[in-house]
Design a protein around this motif. Structure first.
Motif, PDB file in Angstrom:
ATOM      1  N   ASN A  96       0.942  -1.145  -0.011  1.00  0.00           N
ATOM      2  CA  ASN A  96      -0.098   0.073   0.113  1.00  0.00           C
ATOM      3  C   ASN A  96       0.871   1.183  -0.061  1.00  0.00           C
ATOM      4  O   ASN A  96       0.723   2.145   0.574  1.00  0.00           O
ATOM      5  CB  ASN A  96      -0.862   0.183   1.071  1.00  0.00           C
ATOM      6  CG  ASN A  96      -2.008  -1.169   1.252  1.00  0.00           C
ATOM      7  OD1 ASN A  96      -2.273  -1.644   0.051  1.00  0.00           O
ATOM      8  ND2 ASN A  96      -2.306  -1.703   2.235  1.00  0.00           N
ATOM      9  N   GLY A  97       1.906   1.130  -0.780  1.00  0.00           N
ATOM     10  CA  GLY A  97       2.727   2.416  -0.963  1.00  0.00           C
ATOM     11  C   GLY A  97       3.886   2.675   0.183  1.00  0.00           C
ATOM     12  O   GLY A  97       4.633   3.420  -0.018  1.00  0.00           O
ATOM     13  N   ALA A  98       3.682   1.946   1.233  1.00  0.00           N
ATOM     14  CA  ALA A  98       4.643   2.019   2.203  1.00  0.00           C
ATOM     15  C   ALA A  98       5.924   0.923   2.192  1.00  0.00           C
ATOM     16  O   ALA A  98       5.641  -0.335   2.195  1.00  0.00           O
ATOM     17  CB  ALA A  98       4.121   1.901   3.626  1.00  0.00           C
ATOM     18  N   ASN A  99       7.006   1.108   2.107  1.00  0.00           N
ATOM     19  CA  ASN A  99       8.296   0.474   2.102  1.00  0.00           C
ATOM     20  C   ASN A  99       8.254  -0.500   3.516  1.00  0.00           C
ATOM     21  O   ASN A  99       8.490   0.159   4.576  1.00  0.00           O
ATOM     22  CB  ASN A  99       9.634   1.237   2.011  1.00  0.00           C
ATOM     23  CG  ASN A  99      10.785   0.486   1.802  1.00  0.00           C
ATOM     24  OD1 ASN A  99      10.481  -0.823   2.018  1.00  0.00           O
ATOM     25  ND2 ASN A  99      11.927   1.102   1.441  1.00  0.00           N
ATOM     26  N   ILE A 100       8.130  -1.739   3.006  1.00  0.00           N
ATOM     27  CA  ILE A 100       8.072  -2.513   4.516  1.00  0.00           C
ATOM     28  C   ILE A 100       9.329  -2.755   5.103  1.00  0.00           C
ATOM     29  O   ILE A 100       9.798  -3.263   6.299  1.00  0.00           O
ATOM     30  CB  ILE A 100       7.221  -3.877   4.486  1.00  0.00           C
ATOM     31  CG1 ILE A 100       7.918  -4.631   3.298  1.00  0.00           C
ATOM     32  CG2 ILE A 100       5.856  -3.665   3.825  1.00  0.00           C
ATOM     33  CD1 ILE A 100       7.405  -6.091   3.503  1.00  0.00           C
ATOM     34  N   LEU A 101      10.496  -2.517   4.270  1.00  0.00           N
ATOM     35  CA  LEU A 101      11.929  -2.774   4.848  1.00  0.00           C
ATOM     36  C   LEU A 101      12.272  -1.878   5.977  1.00  0.00           C
ATOM     37  O   LEU A 101      13.175  -2.077   6.712  1.00  0.00           O
ATOM     38  CB  LEU A 101      12.807  -2.951   3.685  1.00  0.00           C
ATOM     39  CG  LEU A 101      12.681  -3.914   2.497  1.00  0.00           C
ATOM     40  CD1 LEU A 101      13.469  -3.799   1.444  1.00  0.00           C
ATOM     41  CD2 LEU A 101      12.551  -4.963   3.196  1.00  0.00           C
ATOM     42  N   ASN A 102      11.247  -0.478   6.073  1.00  0.00           N
ATOM     43  CA  ASN A 102      11.813   0.414   6.923  1.00  0.00           C
ATOM     44  C   ASN A 102      11.042   0.052   8.287  1.00  0.00           C
ATOM     45  O   ASN A 102      11.333   0.787   9.358  1.00  0.00           O
ATOM     46  CB  ASN A 102      11.118   1.992   6.591  1.00  0.00           C
ATOM     47  CG  ASN A 102      12.082   2.232   5.289  1.00  0.00           C
ATOM     48  OD1 ASN A 102      13.099   1.898   5.259  1.00  0.00           O
ATOM     49  ND2 ASN A 102      11.463   2.912   4.580  1.00  0.00           N
ATOM     50  N   LYS A 103      10.083  -0.962   8.513  1.00  0.00           N
ATOM     51  CA  LYS A 103       9.313  -1.014   9.501  1.00  0.00           C
ATOM     52  C   LYS A 103      10.078  -1.764  10.617  1.00  0.00           C
ATOM     53  O   LYS A 103      10.945  -2.823  10.397  1.00  0.00           O
ATOM     54  CB  LYS A 103       8.183  -2.021   9.082  1.00  0.00           C
ATOM     55  CG  LYS A 103       7.085  -1.443   8.393  1.00  0.00           C
ATOM     56  CD  LYS A 103       6.027  -2.313   8.188  1.00  0.00           C
ATOM     57  CE  LYS A 103       4.900  -1.673   7.138  1.00  0.00           C
ATOM     58  NZ  LYS A 103       4.405  -0.376   7.496  1.00  0.00           N
ATOM     59  N   ASN A 104       9.915  -1.358  11.775  1.00  0.00           N
ATOM     60  CA  ASN A 104      10.509  -2.057  13.120  1.00  0.00           C
ATOM     61  C   ASN A 104       9.525  -3.484  13.259  1.00  0.00           C
ATOM     62  O   ASN A 104       8.761  -3.609  12.693  1.00  0.00           O
ATOM     63  CB  ASN A 104      10.679  -1.212  14.202  1.00  0.00           C
ATOM     64  CG  ASN A 104       9.271  -0.867  14.700  1.00  0.00           C
ATOM     65  OD1 ASN A 104       8.265  -1.520  14.607  1.00  0.00           O
ATOM     66  ND2 ASN A 104       9.189   0.453  15.464  1.00  0.00           N
ATOM     67  N   ALA A 105      10.243  -4.154  14.212  1.00  0.00           N
ATOM     68  CA  ALA A 105       9.651  -5.507  14.469  1.00  0.00           C
ATOM     69  C   ALA A 105       8.164  -5.197  14.927  1.00  0.00           C
ATOM     70  O   ALA A 105       7.595  -6.329  14.630  1.00  0.00           O
ATOM     71  CB  ALA A 105      10.425  -6.171  15.632  1.00  0.00           C
ATOM     72  N   SER A 106       7.688  -4.511  15.583  1.00  0.00           N
ATOM     73  CA  SER A 106       6.406  -4.424  15.936  1.00  0.00           C
ATOM     74  C   SER A 106       5.482  -3.961  14.926  1.00  0.00           C
ATOM     75  O   SER A 106       4.492  -4.597  14.929  1.00  0.00           O
ATOM     76  CB  SER A 106       6.127  -3.684  17.427  1.00  0.00           C
ATOM     77  OG  SER A 106       5.968  -2.525  16.945  1.00  0.00           O
ATOM     78  N   GLU A 107       6.185  -3.042  14.203  1.00  0.00           N
ATOM     79  CA  GLU A 107       5.171  -2.632  12.924  1.00  0.00           C
ATOM     80  C   GLU A 107       5.062  -3.815  11.963  1.00  0.00           C
ATOM     81  O   GLU A 107       3.987  -4.012  11.568  1.00  0.00           O
ATOM     82  CB  GLU A 107       5.786  -1.461  12.295  1.00  0.00           C
ATOM     83  CG  GLU A 107       5.730  -0.024  12.873  1.00  0.00           C
ATOM     84  CD  GLU A 107       6.732   1.033  12.548  1.00  0.00           C
ATOM     85  OE1 GLU A 107       6.502   1.917  12.772  1.00  0.00           O
ATOM     86  OE2 GLU A 107       7.706   0.755  11.805  1.00  0.00           O
ATOM     87  N   LEU A 108       6.067  -4.520  12.026  1.00  0.00           N
ATOM     88  CA  LEU A 108       6.238  -5.617  11.036  1.00  0.00           C
ATOM     89  C   LEU A 108       5.100  -6.866  11.444  1.00  0.00           C
ATOM     90  O   LEU A 108       4.376  -7.259  10.753  1.00  0.00           O
ATOM     91  CB  LEU A 108       7.532  -6.426  10.908  1.00  0.00           C
ATOM     92  CG  LEU A 108       7.471  -7.265   9.796  1.00  0.00           C
ATOM     93  CD1 LEU A 108       7.418  -6.635   8.476  1.00  0.00           C
ATOM     94  CD2 LEU A 108       9.188  -7.737   9.794  1.00  0.00           C
ATOM     95  N   ARG A 109       5.152  -6.951  12.798  1.00  0.00           N
ATOM     96  CA  ARG A 109       4.210  -7.921  13.215  1.00  0.00           C
ATOM     97  C   ARG A 109       2.678  -7.491  13.072  1.00  0.00           C
ATOM     98  O   ARG A 109       1.706  -8.249  12.571  1.00  0.00           O
ATOM     99  CB  ARG A 109       4.451  -8.329  14.704  1.00  0.00           C
ATOM    100  CG  ARG A 109       5.652  -9.078  14.992  1.00  0.00           C
ATOM    101  CD  ARG A 109       5.614  -9.553  16.330  1.00  0.00           C
ATOM    102  NE  ARG A 109       5.919  -8.454  17.439  1.00  0.00           N
ATOM    103  CZ  ARG A 109       6.893  -8.354  17.829  1.00  0.00           C
ATOM    104  NH1 ARG A 109       7.851  -8.975  17.408  1.00  0.00           N
ATOM    105  NH2 ARG A 109       7.123  -7.245  18.995  1.00  0.00           N
ATOM    106  N   GLN A 110       2.317  -6.201  13.248  1.00  0.00           N
ATOM    107  CA  GLN A 110       1.104  -5.708  12.915  1.00  0.00           C
ATOM    108  C   GLN A 110       0.901  -5.923  11.510  1.00  0.00           C
ATOM    109  O   GLN A 110      -0.241  -6.242  11.283  1.00  0.00           O
ATOM    110  CB  GLN A 110       1.368  -4.103  13.377  1.00  0.00           C
ATOM    111  CG  GLN A 110      -0.169  -3.608  13.434  1.00  0.00           C
ATOM    112  CD  GLN A 110      -0.154  -2.051  13.875  1.00  0.00           C
ATOM    113  OE1 GLN A 110       0.845  -1.600  13.904  1.00  0.00           O
ATOM    114  NE2 GLN A 110      -1.280  -1.633  13.858  1.00  0.00           N
TER     115      GLN A 110
END
Lengths: 339, 366
Positions: B110-124
């Protein structure tokens, strides 16, 4: 290159040079020109520990003493009938009436041959040791399974613990902690801990990676994965480790009795000392029967068929019997209100 | 008239613009995944020189699992990634929810680079946005079906009662109501895969990733599950990435298909585009045995009539989308057919000769 590797290479170099000398020395002459006083080194290490670190070991004593007192107080104060009935009910729940009868009969027999007190003491020592093994062993096993670095440290230590004869570490333990039941628990823990760590590690490693991956893909945290997936799936292997640890702890009681640990082991040791076959036999049969009871119980707990439809709860086990009794009375009280 | 034409061109241009790609639910750009590289510099060299698998293995002993793969998935479409085993498709799909980290490249959801996400954002993200189904289902064997389906909700902190209720609804959706209190091993393979699907649907994620979900099932059950899955994903308007090694499956399910070979995406297109113009011999080889008749339609082969409707003959009317197979049946009985566009205006004519020529091309291509 890291320093520890450099030291290792230096030591190996010295050894190789000595060996080389041994090879080129004239035949018949003693090739071992240097005597390394390894025994003296060990002695001075323990001496140093005794003078400088005794306080530390004395502090370690207190939690052991506390746990031991709780178990001993409970098991010795409880009337034998209550103990036997409790074991009977646990065995019935875990396996069935057959095992329950065996356990009750074995414990009763030990009472009738006059070693009830000693049996309870040995049981308290064994259970205390088991408790400490569980507290140390399961987290260590998990850490060993998860981290290669921890494994690199823990594995050689386990190798030493498993191959080093118990008599060797008996002496420093006596010098540092003293004699009696408390150091007895300490040596028993050293002796009985390795299988629990190894089997916990094995169990965690054997969990199917795809189930872990699936849990991860649904947003599970590392602790979710540990408690919801890894530990439950490793449960049988860990129970096998607990079983092994219990058996080893029990087999340690005779050796431990050399540092004035009481109980069934002391009977055997006295029997050997006085060449009193009867006394040794009584102690021996006590250890064997207690071992069989604990072994069958832990095996029954670990192999309970947990993976069947929950609707098929049979009413032939004590917990279900009580539950069905309760449901029955509740139903009769609130009849009509039930759908 | 010109204004209208301009509008149309603009609109079609806008649809093809990269901006549309960026906003797409799933976009992967220049993904490389290299295993066993001794140093990051080795991996960087492999990427810079765009080495093939053989070169990378020969020079650095490294394994290139995914090689410079890019694709973008449109909202609500079923995007199939097809390739033989070892082509890197299972590795590629795991980049979308970052079960695998790329060596280089970018994945956006959805347009957001997931490689920038931290562990908890990634889990979400994994818990709420991206559901996944696995080839071997991977249910927890020690837990009931209901618990398994609700597990994604459990880790989000849902209470037992609430998650059991939702899990029950999802089981009903995959026609397994009443099986919730069984254990996974009591279910057949097909039923287990339904549970896997229900589990992925439990938190109602807009995106579904399916990694060869039906490959281990027997053909009848597979076809049945394919149809049911297609219906479910259409009805719930899920955006789907579907991995398969079976071209038939890709053709049946996919709105678009990406074909992978040796870690590379070698062609992306609709089933028709791929069948009609395979990118290379490898793809063409795959397509042997796939009947092309269903992908050729009247609009593609007709002779345009530019408003001059032939008179005299009683013409049969067909729409532009009528496939070749149907036309063959029709023209056995009739001399020719008039082709209508979607507004009912005649646009072209198909005679027996035109049809025969088209059929000849299709057959010879095979």
């Amino acid at each position: 290159m890291n320093p520890s590797r450099q030291v290792g290479i230096a030591i190996m170099g010295v050894c190789l040079m000595l060996l080389l000398w041994a090879c080129i020395s004239p035949v018949g002459a003693n090739p071992f020109i240097v005597h390394l006083p390894f025994g003296d080194w060990a002695q001075s290490l323990v001496d140093w520990l005794t003078t400088n670190a005794r306080a530390v070991f004395q502090v370690i004593k207190s939690p052991i003493k506390f746990v031991l007192d709780v178990f001993m107080g409970g098991l010795r104060a409880a009337p034998p009938t209550i103990v036997i009935v409790t074991v009977f009910l646990i065995a019935w729940q875990a396996s069935g009436l057959r095992l329950a009868c065996f356990c009750a009969a074995a414990l009763g027999f030990l009472g009738f041959i006059g070693v009830w007190e000693d049996t309870m003491l040995t049981l308290a020592l064994t259970l205390s040791s088991l408790l400490f093994c569980l507290v140390a062993g399961i987290p260590l096993g998990i850490a060993t399974a998860k981290s290669l670095r921890v494994a690199a440290v823990v594995r050689p230590i386990l190798d030493i613990m498993q191959t080093c004869p118990a008599f060797v570490y008996l002496i420093p333990i006596v010098m540092l902690v003293g004699i009696g039941n408390v150091p007895g628990v300490a040596v028993t823990v050293i002796f009985a801990l390795p299988p629990l760590i190894r089997l916990t590690e094995l169990g965690i490693r054997q969990v199917q990676p795809d189930v872990i991956e699936a849990a991860k893909s649904f947003g599970a945290t590392p602790s979710n994965i540990l408690f919801d997936v890894e530990l439950p799936l490793a449960w049988r292997t860990i129970m096998a480790g607990i079983n092994q640890t219990l058996m080893m702890a029990l087999s340690m009681v005779v050796v431990a009795s050399m540092i004035a640990v009481e109980g069934l082991g002391l009977l055997v040791l006295r029997g050997i000392g006085r060449l009193d076959m009867g006394l040794a036999a009584v102690g021996g049969v006590g250890i064997v029967l207690l071992a069989m009871v604990l072994d069958r119980l832990t095996q029954a707990i670990s192999s309970r068929p947990a993976l069947v439809a929950s609707s098929s709860a049979s009413s032939t086990k004590p917990v279900e019997l009580i539950r069905s009794l309760f449901t029955f009375s509740w139903r009769t009280r609130s009849d009509g209100k039930l759908q | 008239m010109t204004v209208l034409d301009g509008d149309l061109t603009d609109r079609s241009k806008r649809l093809r613009q990269p901006s549309a790609v960026e906003a797409s639910p799933i976009a992967a750009k220049d993904i490389w995944k290299i295993y066993n590289a001794k140093t990051p510099a080795d991996a960087a060299t492999i990427i810079r020189k765009n080495m093939s698998r053989e070169e990378a293995a020969g020079t650095f002993g490294a394994v290139v699992a995914v090689r410079n793969a890019s694709f973008a998935v449109q909202p609500g479409e079923i995007f199939c990634i097809m390739g033989l085993s070892g082509s890197g498709k299972s590795t590629l799909i795991r980049h979308i929810n970052r079960l695998i980290e790329p060596t280089s490249g970018m994945v956006s959801i959805n347009g957001a680079n997931i490689l920038n996400k931290n562990a908890s954002e990634l889990r979400q993200l994994r818990a709420q946005t991206v559901g996944m189904v696995f080839q071997n289902v991977a249910l927890m064997p020690h837990r009931s079906v209901l618990y398994n389906v609700g597990y994604g909700l459990k880790v989000q902190g849902y209470e037992r009662g609430k998650r059991d209720k939702i899990a029950g609804e999802k089981l009903e959706l995959v026609q397994l109501s009443g099986w919730g209190h069984r254990f996974p091993h009591e279910l057949s393979g097909g039923m287990q895969q339904r549970v896997g699907l229900a589990r992925a649907l439990a938190s109602d994620p807009p995106i579904l990733l399916l990694d060869e979900p039906f490959s281990a099932l027997d053909p009848l059950i597979r076809r049945q599950l394919q149809d049911e899955f297609k219906a479910i994903s259409r009805e719930m308007t899920k955006t789907v990435v579907f991995i398969t090694h079976d071209l038939d499956e890709a053709m049946r399910l996919g709105d678009r298909i990406a074909i992978m070979k040796d870690g590379r995406v070698i062609q992306v297109g609709s089933p028709r585009e791929i069948v009609m113009s395979p990118a290379d011999n490898y793809v063409a080889e795959f397509l042997r045995g796939i009947s092309r008749g269903q992908f050729v339609n009247a609009g593609m082969i007709m002779k345009e009539i530019n408003g001059k409707v032939p008179t005299g003959k009683k013409n049969n009317h067909v729409v532009e989308e009528t496939p070749l197979d149907k036309l063959l049946e029709l023209l056995v009985e009739n001399e020719s057919a008039l082709v209508m566009n979607s507004k009912g205006k005649p646009t072209g004519l198909i005679t027996r000769e035109i049809l025969l020529r088209a059929a000849k091309t299709v057959i010879q291509q095979r």
